[in-house]
Enzyme design. Structure first.
Site, mmCIF file in Angstrom:
data_model
loop_
_atom_site.group_PDB
_atom_site.id
_atom_site.type_symbol
_atom_site.label_atom_id
_atom_site.label_comp_id
_atom_site.label_asym_id
_atom_site.label_seq_id
_atom_site.Cartn_x
_atom_site.Cartn_y
_atom_site.Cartn_z
ATOM 1 N N GLN A 38 6.705 31.426 12.851
ATOM 2 C CA GLN A 38 7.224 32.584 13.663
ATOM 3 C C GLN A 38 7.973 33.781 13.561
ATOM 4 O OE1 GLN A 38 9.000 30.364 16.951
ATOM 5 N NE2 GLN A 38 7.000 29.355 16.651
ATOM 6 N N HIS A 93 10.728 36.498 15.503
ATOM 7 C CA HIS A 93 11.578 36.908 16.810
ATOM 8 C C HIS A 93 11.716 38.795 16.477
ATOM 9 C CE1 HIS A 93 11.451 32.950 17.861
ATOM 10 N NE2 HIS A 93 12.481 32.359 16.600
ATOM 11 N N GLU A 128 19.101 32.448 16.056
ATOM 12 C CA GLU A 128 18.808 31.043 15.824
ATOM 13 C C GLU A 128 19.164 30.760 14.869
ATOM 14 O OE1 GLU A 128 14.611 30.425 17.648
ATOM 15 O OE2 GLU A 128 13.722 30.189 15.836
ATOM 16 N N HIS A 132 9.442 31.610 9.975
ATOM 17 C CA HIS A 132 9.773 30.375 9.876
ATOM 18 C C HIS A 132 9.198 29.661 10.262
ATOM 19 C CE1 HIS A 132 11.987 32.234 13.199
ATOM 20 N NE2 HIS A 132 11.364 30.991 14.016
ATOM 21 N N ARG A 179 3.386 34.980 16.799
ATOM 22 C CA ARG A 179 3.608 34.509 15.605
ATOM 23 C C ARG A 179 3.075 34.561 14.730
ATOM 24 N NH1 ARG A 179 3.875 32.678 21.078
ATOM 25 N NH2 ARG A 179 4.830 30.927 20.995
#
Length: 423
Positions: free
Chosen positions: A110, A112, A137, A276, A295
């Site tokens: 996925q 972001h 993240e 990642h 995704r």
């Protein structure tokens, strides 16, 4: 009596199917140690522990002097506890979500979106993109932790294209030739060639993907059963992913993305648009408060191929460049700081030897959440003359500018992670 601004939390567990099962899960172990009444089911996955005020996992407050039931409700009515800068910058909300993850089977590949793209996607398709925030993240390993992160150096991918004809047949001859040529043409040409390769892979017909994957699985299985190592083409990993997600396009992504194994204490930071996937292990994770995910594979869920191919960062880099090193505090020999280049969160790691009897937690102009991974302490809160016992798995909310002293009640080493916002 003063209103308590430091209190223990009972946090939400997410039982996603990819989580480690029963007491094999660090999430389950932390839960069981912090609350002796918890019954761990040995046949259920314990995937994530959410420590924060996210609407889908708002922590409960364990202090009967406080009328609000959850952290989100309490912060809404006590916004000054965030710290002035945090309150002003993030509209009176806690800007991060702190987690523990215990991964048994691979999570989807996925990426972001950045803030600008997140706003656009949320407007266009709120059913797939539930908010307008970005979601950087960071993962810090608790046990050896394996993941895929960012595009490999081009020469590594070219080597796989030679050694794995099944992979090459999906990428196609033209895209392969363009990638080889780009090695002599600079970073822009390499990124463009990588985008072409990835787009070809993601847009392959399902039937062709399944055929080529079956051929590759058969070839690797035969070689391994003959006693030959297939490490040069990540053979064991490919079989493992194919077993978890048969016929999935994501199995081929291991030839495009860096494979990283973090040792405990090592971290990787995942910026916007970097592809990642977490594969296996336990980690502490901190992120901006968002649920937006685009995704790419290893998933039965919705895949938005065109958005994905357009948004990704196609900069190739070696796996060692994906590691995110902490800085050691100048003033505190027990403190390491993981401070990524985003305003939303910072994570501190505190390792105190058992020979120390008392440790003063750094006072911050930010709300923070503290997780005790190892050790047993009593937290002393001078502002309300209070004491809070904490054992392994204990979670403490600390309001901005509060002083907390930790008394080691057992002479064993402490390992603590603390999420905060350093503006």
């Amino acid at each position: 009596m003063a209103n308590p601004r430091v209190f223990p939390l009972s946090c939400v567990v997410q039982q996603y199917a990819w989580g480690k099962v029963g007491s094999k899960s660090e999430v389950a172990c932390l839960l069981a140690c912090s609350d002796p009444l918890t019954q761990i089911s040995e046949d259920k996955p314990y995937a994530e522990l959410w420590m924060g005020a996210h609407p889908r996992g708002d922590a409960k407050i364990l202090d009967n002097r406080i009328s609000q039931k959850t952290l989100g409700q309490w912060i809404a009515e006590n916004q000054n506890s965030l710290g002035q800068k945090v309150k002003d910058t993030f509209n009176g909300k806690l800007p991060f979500l702190f987690k523990v993850l215990s991964v048994e089977t691979a999570l989807s590949i996925q990426a972001h979106p950045n803030k600008e793209l997140a706003e656009k996607l949320h407007l266009q398709a709120p059913e797939h993109y539930p908010d307008a925030n970005h979601k950087p993240e960071m993962a810090i390993a608790l046990t050896p932790f394996q993941g895929l992160c960012g595009f490999r150096p081009v020469e590594e991918i070219v080597t796989f294209l030679k050694k794995v004809p099944e992979f090459q047949s999906l990428i196609g001859e033209d895209a392969t030739a363009q990638l080889k040529k780009s090695m002599n043409e600079g970073s822009g040409a390499m990124a463009s060639a990588l985008k072409n390769c990835f787009s070809h892979l993601m847009k392959s017909e399902k039937k062709v993907v399944v055929e080529q994957l079956n051929l590759l699985v058969k070839r690797i299985s035969q070689q391994i059963s003959n006693g030959n190592s297939m490490d040069d083409i990540c053979g064991e990993l490919l079989l493992q992913l194919h077993q978890q997600y048969p016929g999935d396009i994501g199995c081929f992504a291991i030839y495009l993305l860096n494979l990283i194994t973090l040792k405990p204490g090592e971290a990787m930071f995942l910026e916007a648009n970097v592809p990642h996937a977490y594969l296996k292990g336990d980690c502490v994770e901190c992120m901006a408060c968002s649920d937006n995910t685009v995704r790419a594979g290893l998933t039965p869920k919705f895949i938005d191929v065109s958005t994905l191919c357009e948004m990704l960062d196609y900069t190739p880099s070696p796996s060692k460049d994906r590691l995110f090193a902490p800085t050691l505090s100048q003033d505190d020999p027990y403190l390491s700081i993981y401070d990524p280049p985003v305003p939303d969160f910072t994570v501190m790691k505190i390792e105190v030897p058992g020979s120390v009897t008392e440790y003063k937690v750094l006072t911050l102009d930010s709300a923070s959440i503290l997780l005790l991974v190892q050790g047993t302490v009593t937290a002393i809160i001078p502002s309300v003359q209070g004491e809070i016992p904490l054992s392994r798995g204990g979670v403490l909310f600390i309001g901005a500018n509060e002083t907390v002293l930790l008394k080691l009640t057992v002479p064993k080493n402490l390992l603590i992670f603390r999420a905060c916002c350093l503006l």
